[in-house]
Design a protein around this motif. Structure first.
Motif, PDB file in Angstrom:
ATOM      1  N   PHE A 125       0.848  -1.180   0.000  1.00 26.53           N
ATOM      2  CA  PHE A 125       0.000   0.000   0.000  1.00 26.53           C
ATOM      3  C   PHE A 125       0.892   1.241   0.000  1.00 26.53           C
ATOM      4  O   PHE A 125       1.949   1.265   0.631  1.00 26.53           O
ATOM      5  CB  PHE A 125      -0.898  -0.006   1.236  1.00 26.53           C
ATOM      6  N   ASP A 126       0.470   2.283  -0.683  1.00 30.58           N
ATOM      7  CA  ASP A 126       1.227   3.535  -0.751  1.00 30.58           C
ATOM      8  C   ASP A 126       0.792   4.432   0.406  1.00 30.58           C
ATOM      9  O   ASP A 126      -0.222   5.115   0.325  1.00 30.58           O
ATOM     10  CB  ASP A 126       0.974   4.221  -2.094  1.00 30.58           C
ATOM     11  N   GLY A 163       2.661  -1.849   3.931  1.00 29.43           N
ATOM     12  CA  GLY A 163       2.632  -0.512   3.365  1.00 29.43           C
ATOM     13  C   GLY A 163       4.034   0.012   3.153  1.00 29.43           C
ATOM     14  O   GLY A 163       4.946  -0.326   3.914  1.00 29.43           O
ATOM     15  N   LEU A 164       4.207   0.841   2.136  1.00 33.05           N
ATOM     16  CA  LEU A 164       5.503   1.447   1.859  1.00 33.05           C
ATOM     17  C   LEU A 164       5.536   2.848   2.455  1.00 33.05           C
ATOM     18  O   LEU A 164       4.623   3.647   2.241  1.00 33.05           O
ATOM     19  CB  LEU A 164       5.749   1.531   0.355  1.00 33.05           C
ATOM     20  N   LEU A 224      11.471   6.844  -5.435  1.00 30.33           N
ATOM     21  CA  LEU A 224      10.405   6.086  -6.088  1.00 30.33           C
ATOM     22  C   LEU A 224      10.785   5.720  -7.517  1.00 30.33           C
ATOM     23  O   LEU A 224      10.427   4.655  -8.015  1.00 30.33           O
ATOM     24  CB  LEU A 224       9.112   6.900  -6.095  1.00 30.33           C
ATOM     25  N   GLU A 225      11.545   6.604  -8.161  1.00 39.90           N
ATOM     26  CA  GLU A 225      11.973   6.323  -9.532  1.00 39.90           C
ATOM     27  C   GLU A 225      12.869   5.091  -9.598  1.00 39.90           C
ATOM     28  O   GLU A 225      12.812   4.328 -10.573  1.00 39.90           O
ATOM     29  CB  GLU A 225      12.718   7.545 -10.106  1.00 39.90           C
ATOM     30  N   GLN A 226      13.667   4.881  -8.555  1.00 35.89           N
ATOM     31  CA  GLN A 226      14.531   3.702  -8.542  1.00 35.89           C
ATOM     32  C   GLN A 226      13.740   2.411  -8.407  1.00 35.89           C
ATOM     33  O   GLN A 226      14.186   1.360  -8.876  1.00 35.89           O
ATOM     34  CB  GLN A 226      15.550   3.823  -7.412  1.00 35.89           C
ATOM     35  N   LEU A 227      12.570   2.473  -7.770  1.00 28.63           N
ATOM     36  CA  LEU A 227      11.733   1.282  -7.694  1.00 28.63           C
ATOM     37  C   LEU A 227      11.330   0.832  -9.097  1.00 28.63           C
ATOM     38  O   LEU A 227      11.223  -0.369  -9.372  1.00 28.63           O
ATOM     39  CB  LEU A 227      10.478   1.548  -6.863  1.00 28.63           C
ATOM     40  N   GLN A 228      11.110   1.786  -9.984  1.00 28.55           N
ATOM     41  CA  GLN A 228      10.703   1.461 -11.346  1.00 28.55           C
ATOM     42  C   GLN A 228      11.805   0.699 -12.086  1.00 28.55           C
ATOM     43  O   GLN A 228      11.531  -0.066 -13.009  1.00 28.55           O
ATOM     44  CB  GLN A 228      10.366   2.737 -12.115  1.00 28.55           C
ATOM     45  N   GLN A 229      13.056   0.920 -11.677  1.00 28.49           N
ATOM     46  CA  GLN A 229      14.191   0.299 -12.356  1.00 28.49           C
ATOM     47  C   GLN A 229      14.606  -1.024 -11.714  1.00 28.49           C
ATOM     48  O   GLN A 229      15.489  -1.716 -12.225  1.00 28.49           O
ATOM     49  CB  GLN A 229      15.384   1.262 -12.353  1.00 28.49           C
ATOM     50  N   ALA A 230      13.987  -1.385 -10.592  1.00 26.60           N
ATOM     51  CA  ALA A 230      14.385  -2.598  -9.876  1.00 26.60           C
ATOM     52  C   ALA A 230      13.947  -3.847 -10.629  1.00 26.60           C
ATOM     53  O   ALA A 230      12.880  -3.888 -11.244  1.00 26.60           O
ATOM     54  CB  ALA A 230      13.780  -2.599  -8.476  1.00 26.60           C
ATOM     55  N   PHE A 248       3.311  -2.622  -6.420  1.00 28.50           N
ATOM     56  CA  PHE A 248       3.144  -1.389  -5.657  1.00 28.50           C
ATOM     57  C   PHE A 248       2.650  -0.326  -6.632  1.00 28.50           C
ATOM     58  O   PHE A 248       3.303  -0.070  -7.662  1.00 28.50           O
ATOM     59  CB  PHE A 248       4.467  -0.949  -5.018  1.00 28.50           C
ATOM     60  N   ALA A 249       1.511   0.278  -6.305  1.00 29.01           N
ATOM     61  CA  ALA A 249       0.911   1.273  -7.211  1.00 29.01           C
ATOM     62  C   ALA A 249       0.754   0.650  -8.594  1.00 29.01           C
ATOM     63  O   ALA A 249       0.171  -0.418  -8.732  1.00 29.01           O
ATOM     64  CB  ALA A 249       1.744   2.545  -7.210  1.00 29.01           C
TER      65      ALA A 249
END
Length: 272
Positions: A125-126, A163-164, A224-230, A248-249
């Motif tokens: 959850f965000d 939750g994050l 948060l942008e780094q999560l997209q690259q994981a 997530f989201a």
């Protein structure tokens, strides 16, 4: 099983003047117990000692260890919670000279989570609640956990297992009751906890295991942008071990090989 306060069985509050009750002036550890053995005990005691040093609580660590072992032996299996407060004082923030730290031990049944959390991964959850940035308290398992209480109250949907949480600057820090790891290009990354967050015992154990296995690992600020690259994402704590994160989201991740490897290591650490 009765709780213990300062080594004696009790069934209620021992003092209404306790600074842990009044101000959250203290620390706690949540320890999985199996067959009478408190798991990851040394790491829990190391974090407790660090917290006592940082908060200037003059605890008897030899006595704490002895009581933990005796209490766990009586428990058998379950979750042991140690609460260590600064002890009693009169009204006001100033501590009474010579106050004796109070040791509280409580037992709960072993945690029960859906097997799918570990097998298939969880959805985060965000959380809107932000973690304050306070280097003096960062990393400690102190009793002031209202930020986590507020964050956990944000969702009731069982589709979310965790939750994050981010800090007030927007950096990704941790889960509400867990630490976070990313896998990117074969490297393990975990958020820097020098400004906020709790330095979890399972996090410390996995970092040590990663070093032993020569897995590149970096403690760093994460956006948060780094999560997209994981390539992979997982959360961990000292009760359930490792849960892969699958979504997530609007982001999603597979349950990858490094997550599975560390999940197996965590499972071994939580087995006797």
């Amino acid at each position: 099983m009765h709780s213990w306060v300062d080594g004696l069985p009790v069934d209620g509050l021992s003092s209404l003047k306790d600074r842990g009750l009044a101000y959250g002036d203290g620390l706690f550890e949540t320890i999985a117990v199996k067959a009478g053995h408190p798991l990851l005990l040394e790491l829990h005691l190391q974090r407790l000692a660090l917290g006592c040093s940082r908060l200037a609580i003059a605890a008897d660590h030899v006595l704490i260890r002895s009581e933990l072992l005796a209490y766990a032996q009586q428990m058998g299996d379950g979750i042991l919670k140690l609460i260590l407060t600064r002890g009693d004082s009169q009204r006001g923030y100033g501590a009474s000279p010579g106050a004796q730290p109070r040791r509280i031990l409580q037992a709960s049944p072993s945690a029960s989570y859906p097997q799918a959390n570990a097998r298939d991964g969880v959805v985060l959850f965000d959380c809107a609640t932000r973690l304050s940035e306070q280097p003096l308290l960062a990393g400690l398992k102190h009793l002031n956990r209202l930020e986590q209480v507020l964050a956990r109250s944000e969702w009731q949907d069982p589709a979310y297992a965790e939750g994050l949480m981010r800090d007030t600057s927007g950096r990704v820090i941790e889960g509400v009751f867990s630490n976070l790891f990313l896998v990117q290009d074969g490297r393990l990354l975990t958020p820097d906890l020098q400004r906020s967050g709790v330095a979890g015992v399972m996090r410390a154990a996995l970092l040590a295991q990663a070093a032993r296995l020569a897995i590149p690992c970096h403690i760093t600020d994460i956006s948060l942008e780094q999560l997209q690259q994981a390539d992979e994402l997982f959360v961990c704590n000292s009760v359930y071990g490792v849960w892969p994160v699958r979504a997530f989201a609007d982001l999603s991740w597979p349950v990858g090989p490094l997550t599975r490897k560390l999940q197996g290591i965590a499972r071994t650490l939580l087995d006797v």
